[in-house]
Design a protein around this motif. Structure first.
Motif, PDB file in Angstrom:
ATOM      1  N   GLU A   1       0.870  -1.168   0.000  1.00 16.19           N
ATOM      2  CA  GLU A   1       0.000   0.000   0.000  1.00 16.19           C
ATOM      3  C   GLU A   1       0.913   1.226   0.000  1.00 16.19           C
ATOM      4  O   GLU A   1       1.846   1.321   0.791  1.00 16.19           O
ATOM      5  CB  GLU A   1      -0.894  -0.004   1.237  1.00 16.19           C
ATOM      6  CG  GLU A   1      -2.023   0.984   1.132  1.00 16.19           C
ATOM      7  CD  GLU A   1      -3.049   0.819   2.235  1.00 16.19           C
ATOM      8  OE1 GLU A   1      -3.830   1.762   2.419  1.00 16.19           O
ATOM      9  OE2 GLU A   1      -3.062  -0.233   2.913  1.00 16.19           O
ATOM     10  N   ALA A   2       0.656   2.135  -0.916  1.00 16.70           N
ATOM     11  CA  ALA A   2       1.536   3.305  -1.093  1.00 16.70           C
ATOM     12  C   ALA A   2       0.704   4.585  -1.051  1.00 16.70           C
ATOM     13  O   ALA A   2       0.541   5.260  -2.058  1.00 16.70           O
ATOM     14  CB  ALA A   2       2.298   3.188  -2.400  1.00 16.70           C
TER      15      ALA A   2
ATOM     16  N   ASN B   1      -2.531   4.556  -3.441  1.00 19.23           N
ATOM     17  CA  ASN B   1      -2.542   3.503  -4.441  1.00 19.23           C
ATOM     18  C   ASN B   1      -1.744   2.305  -3.944  1.00 19.23           C
ATOM     19  O   ASN B   1      -1.363   2.249  -2.780  1.00 19.23           O
ATOM     20  CB  ASN B   1      -2.010   4.016  -5.791  1.00 19.23           C
ATOM     21  CG  ASN B   1      -0.553   4.411  -5.731  1.00 19.23           C
ATOM     22  OD1 ASN B   1       0.095   4.340  -4.690  1.00 19.23           O
ATOM     23  ND2 ASN B   1      -0.012   4.841  -6.848  1.00 19.23           N
ATOM     24  N   TYR B   2      -1.508   1.360  -4.840  1.00 15.25           N
ATOM     25  CA  TYR B   2      -0.759   0.157  -4.501  1.00 15.25           C
ATOM     26  C   TYR B   2       0.364  -0.020  -5.513  1.00 15.25           C
ATOM     27  O   TYR B   2       0.196   0.269  -6.696  1.00 15.25           O
ATOM     28  CB  TYR B   2      -1.676  -1.070  -4.544  1.00 15.25           C
ATOM     29  CG  TYR B   2      -2.701  -1.064  -3.438  1.00 15.25           C
ATOM     30  CD1 TYR B   2      -2.497  -1.784  -2.275  1.00 15.25           C
ATOM     31  CD2 TYR B   2      -3.870  -0.327  -3.558  1.00 15.25           C
ATOM     32  CE1 TYR B   2      -3.422  -1.774  -1.250  1.00 15.25           C
ATOM     33  CE2 TYR B   2      -4.806  -0.296  -2.542  1.00 15.25           C
ATOM     34  CZ  TYR B   2      -4.578  -1.021  -1.387  1.00 15.25           C
ATOM     35  OH  TYR B   2      -5.492  -0.991  -0.373  1.00 15.25           O
ATOM     36  N   SER B   3       1.497  -0.505  -5.027  1.00 11.79           N
ATOM     37  CA  SER B   3       2.605  -0.802  -5.921  1.00 11.79           C
ATOM     38  C   SER B   3       2.923  -2.288  -5.827  1.00 11.79           C
ATOM     39  O   SER B   3       2.619  -2.935  -4.823  1.00 11.79           O
ATOM     40  CB  SER B   3       3.836   0.036  -5.573  1.00 11.79           C
ATOM     41  OG  SER B   3       4.283  -0.271  -4.273  1.00 11.79           O
TER      42      SER B   3
ATOM     43  N   TYR C   1       5.906  -5.454  -7.126  1.00 17.37           N
ATOM     44  CA  TYR C   1       7.167  -5.837  -7.758  1.00 17.37           C
ATOM     45  C   TYR C   1       7.428  -7.309  -7.461  1.00 17.37           C
ATOM     46  O   TYR C   1       6.828  -7.887  -6.563  1.00 17.37           O
ATOM     47  CB  TYR C   1       8.337  -4.967  -7.275  1.00 17.37           C
ATOM     48  CG  TYR C   1       8.720  -5.204  -5.832  1.00 17.37           C
ATOM     49  CD1 TYR C   1       9.726  -6.104  -5.494  1.00 17.37           C
ATOM     50  CD2 TYR C   1       8.070  -4.535  -4.794  1.00 17.37           C
ATOM     51  CE1 TYR C   1      10.078  -6.331  -4.175  1.00 17.37           C
ATOM     52  CE2 TYR C   1       8.409  -4.748  -3.479  1.00 17.37           C
ATOM     53  CZ  TYR C   1       9.422  -5.650  -3.167  1.00 17.37           C
ATOM     54  OH  TYR C   1       9.757  -5.883  -1.860  1.00 17.37           O
TER      55      TYR C   1
ATOM     56  N   VAL D   1       8.025  -3.408 -12.409  1.00 17.80           N
ATOM     57  CA  VAL D   1       7.141  -2.899 -11.360  1.00 17.80           C
ATOM     58  C   VAL D   1       5.819  -2.449 -11.959  1.00 17.80           C
ATOM     59  O   VAL D   1       5.708  -2.244 -13.164  1.00 17.80           O
ATOM     60  CB  VAL D   1       7.785  -1.719 -10.597  1.00 17.80           C
ATOM     61  CG1 VAL D   1       9.071  -2.154  -9.912  1.00 17.80           C
ATOM     62  CG2 VAL D   1       8.067  -0.562 -11.538  1.00 17.80           C
TER      63      VAL D   1
ATOM     64  N   ALA E   1       1.926  -0.196 -10.676  1.00 20.27           N
ATOM     65  CA  ALA E   1       1.156   0.515  -9.655  1.00 20.27           C
ATOM     66  C   ALA E   1      -0.272   0.655 -10.142  1.00 20.27           C
ATOM     67  O   ALA E   1      -0.522   0.790 -11.339  1.00 20.27           O
ATOM     68  CB  ALA E   1       1.760   1.881  -9.372  1.00 20.27           C
TER      69      ALA E   1
ATOM     70  N   ASP F   1      -4.558   1.901  -8.778  1.00 20.63           N
ATOM     71  CA  ASP F   1      -5.411   2.566  -7.798  1.00 20.63           C
ATOM     72  C   ASP F   1      -5.926   1.594  -6.740  1.00 20.63           C
ATOM     73  O   ASP F   1      -6.205   1.993  -5.609  1.00 20.63           O
ATOM     74  CB  ASP F   1      -6.601   3.243  -8.481  1.00 20.63           C
ATOM     75  CG  ASP F   1      -6.176   4.442  -9.327  1.00 20.63           C
ATOM     76  OD1 ASP F   1      -5.142   5.058  -9.008  1.00 20.63           O
ATOM     77  OD2 ASP F   1      -6.888   4.739 -10.300  1.00 20.63           O
TER      78      ASP F   1
ATOM     79  N   ARG G   1      -5.644  -2.698  -5.161  1.00 19.85           N
ATOM     80  CA  ARG G   1      -4.760  -3.868  -5.068  1.00 19.85           C
ATOM     81  C   ARG G   1      -4.936  -4.753  -6.299  1.00 19.85           C
ATOM     82  O   ARG G   1      -3.956  -5.195  -6.904  1.00 19.85           O
ATOM     83  CB  ARG G   1      -5.096  -4.640  -3.794  1.00 19.85           C
ATOM     84  CG  ARG G   1      -4.182  -5.784  -3.504  1.00 19.85           C
ATOM     85  CD  ARG G   1      -4.644  -6.529  -2.245  1.00 19.85           C
ATOM     86  NE  ARG G   1      -3.638  -7.437  -1.759  1.00 19.85           N
ATOM     87  CZ  ARG G   1      -3.319  -8.604  -2.320  1.00 19.85           C
ATOM     88  NH1 ARG G   1      -3.932  -8.983  -3.429  1.00 19.85           N
ATOM     89  NH2 ARG G   1      -2.403  -9.373  -1.805  1.00 19.85           N
TER      90      ARG G   1
ATOM     91  N   ALA H   1      -3.268  -3.264  -9.335  1.00 19.76           N
ATOM     92  CA  ALA H   1      -1.810  -3.411  -9.270  1.00 19.76           C
ATOM     93  C   ALA H   1      -1.394  -4.827  -9.646  1.00 19.76           C
ATOM     94  O   ALA H   1      -0.419  -5.024 -10.380  1.00 19.76           O
ATOM     95  CB  ALA H   1      -1.304  -3.040  -7.885  1.00 19.76           C
TER      96      ALA H   1
END
Length: 71
Positions: free
Chosen positions: A10-11, A14-16, A18, A26, A28, A30, A32, A35
């Motif tokens: 969780e960023a 949004n969600y990232s 990798y 990678v 990203a 909006d 999970r 992503a």
């Protein structure tokens, strides 16, 4: 078909995502789910590029485990 570990974080808003086994790949989104979907597309596209260049596809070697920790 191979399974690759994907880390989702969780960023903020949004969600990232990798994968330790696919360096530099990678995504990203909006949500999970977005992503994860974008990461699947990113890995697929990355592997297609590696194949076109005659380069090896990295093997999935990373695993994960949750540990219970007393706090």
């Amino acid at each position: 078909m191979s399974k690759y570990l994907v880390i989702i974080e969780e960023a903020g808003d949004n969600y990232s995502a990798y994968s330790p086994d696919v360096p530099g790949c990678v995504a990203a989104g909006d949500t999970r789910d977005e992503a994860v979907d974008l990461m699947r597309e990113a890995i697929t596209t990355h592997f297609e590029g590696l194949r076109e260049e005659g380069l090896p596809i990295p093997a999935p070697t990373t695993s994960a485990e949750y540990l219970a920790v007393a706090i």
